[in-house]
Design an enzyme around this catalytic site. Structure first.
Site, PDB file in Angstrom:
ATOM      1  N   THR A 118      -2.003 -12.897  15.790  1.00  0.00           N
ATOM      2  CA  THR A 118      -2.235 -14.182  15.438  1.00  0.00           C
ATOM      3  C   THR A 118      -1.057 -15.091  15.012  1.00  0.00           C
ATOM      4  O   THR A 118      -0.148 -14.673  14.490  1.00  0.00           O
ATOM      5  CB  THR A 118      -3.530 -14.111  14.332  1.00  0.00           C
ATOM      6  N   TYR A 142      -5.483 -12.133   5.716  1.00  0.00           N
ATOM      7  CA  TYR A 142      -5.731 -12.042   7.194  1.00  0.00           C
ATOM      8  C   TYR A 142      -4.527 -12.079   7.966  1.00  0.00           C
ATOM      9  O   TYR A 142      -3.989 -11.144   8.599  1.00  0.00           O
ATOM     10  CB  TYR A 142      -6.664 -13.207   7.697  1.00  0.00           C
TER      11      TYR A 142
END
Length: 332
Positions: A118, A142
């Site tokens: 990501t 995250y």
């Protein structure tokens, strides 16, 4: 004999589309998913093996049965707000789970690994077109957990000869043009399906979080990639590995984006045009931590892999999502 690819998270949004793309490319995708956010009905293009990544015995069993030539790893927890509130859940669910997967992969003699990372690993590089060399300074568990998995892949490359292709990207949108699979989250947090829910009366209105950003229309700008373009890149990355383009123990990182991005109001306006319906909406204050503009380039993916994100236009992403939204969906 058809080569098999183990696809973790293959019952989820991106993973199910990857399975369709793998099948079209001549592979047999084997979905491994615990169904905590995925859907059994989304597994349509190959075998399904239910299991948790932390269950090493189950992983070993699945590797032994299917003998895949590679792993494509999508399974992850991915809600930034939740990651801020419950970081332990993300370190366990993403990092510990991925460590279990990587060790099982190596124990099975598999050395080809495609990882769906990501752009959250970069943190807040506001207004910069990100590329593979941009500093990684994640702002939450995250992004930090995904960066840690990237580091693990590099470490196991050095120790065990694991070869990896890593993809970093922002927002994924759209759906399979054939509407066999699509985006279906409960609860939904992504902009385009939220807009379509508002258009369809499934929610009272869309809330625009902040209208005073220093952008042409006052709303923040984000990069969007069509899900089919995204999974095409993953298949190209897999072939890059299988063709021996990555040295033993090596890795390659690719960013996937348009390099431009779209504002919230642009997405709303295109949704109104594509559906020919009004978008009920309200305006709210900015959310804490939201950057003005976050976009990624893709020059390396285009030049090295031959990637062509031709579907990543707002009309096509919204049109494909709307077709799925009207006719698709899953039931628990």
């Amino acid at each position: 004999m058809t080569d098999k690819v183990l696809v973790t998270g293959g019952a989820g949004y991106i993973g199910s589309h990857a399975c369709k793309a793998l099948r079209a490319a001549g592979f047999e995708p084997v979905t491994y998913d615990n169904l905590c956010t995925g859907w059994r009905q989304a597994v349509k293009f190959g075998p399904f093996e239910q299991g948790d990544l932390l269950d090493r015995a189950r992983l070993d069993e699945v590797f032994a049965r299917h003998q895949p030539v590679a792993v494509m790893h999508f399974a992850a927890l991915s809600q930034v707000g939740e990651a801020m509130r419950e970081p332990g859940k993300y370190w366990r669910g993403n990092v510990s789970a991925s460590l279990s997967l990587i060790e099982a992969t190596l124990a099975a003699g598999v050395r080809n690994f495609v990882f769906s990372s990501t752009c959250a690993t970069y943190g807040d590089h506001d207004g910069v077109v990100l590329d593979e060399t941009t500093a990684q300074t994640p702002l939450n568990a995250y992004g930090a957990s995904k960066r840690a998995i990237e580091d693990m892949l590099k470490d196991f490359g050095a120790s065990d000869g694991l070869r990896a292709v890593i993809f970093r990207y922002f927002n994924v949108a759209g759906a399979d043009p054939d509407a066999e699979v699509g985006e279906f989250h409960q609860p939904e947090t992504h902009l385009i399906p939220l807009i379509l829910d508002a258009i369809d009366g499934k929610r009272a209105a869309l809330t625009i979080h902040g209208t005073d950003y220093p952008t042409p229309d006052g709303t923040c700008i984000r990069d969007y990639v069509h899900v089919m373009d995204l999974v095409d890149a993953h298949v190209l990355g897999l072939k890059y590995l299988l063709d021996g383009k990555v040295a033993q123990g090596g890795h390659e990182v690719f960013c996937l984006g348009t390099g431009n991005g779209f504002s919230v109001r642009e997405v709303i306006d295109h949704s109104r045009h594509v559906t020919n319906r009004p978008v009920p909406m309200t305006e709210g204050p900015r959310r804490g931590g939201d950057a003005v503009k976050l976009v990624s380039g893709s020059e390396k993916a285009v030049s090295v892999l031959g990637w062509n994100p031709a579907r990543s236009t707002l009309p096509q992403m919204i049109g494909d999502a709307w077709r799925w939204h009207q006719n698709g969906g899953y039931e628990g």
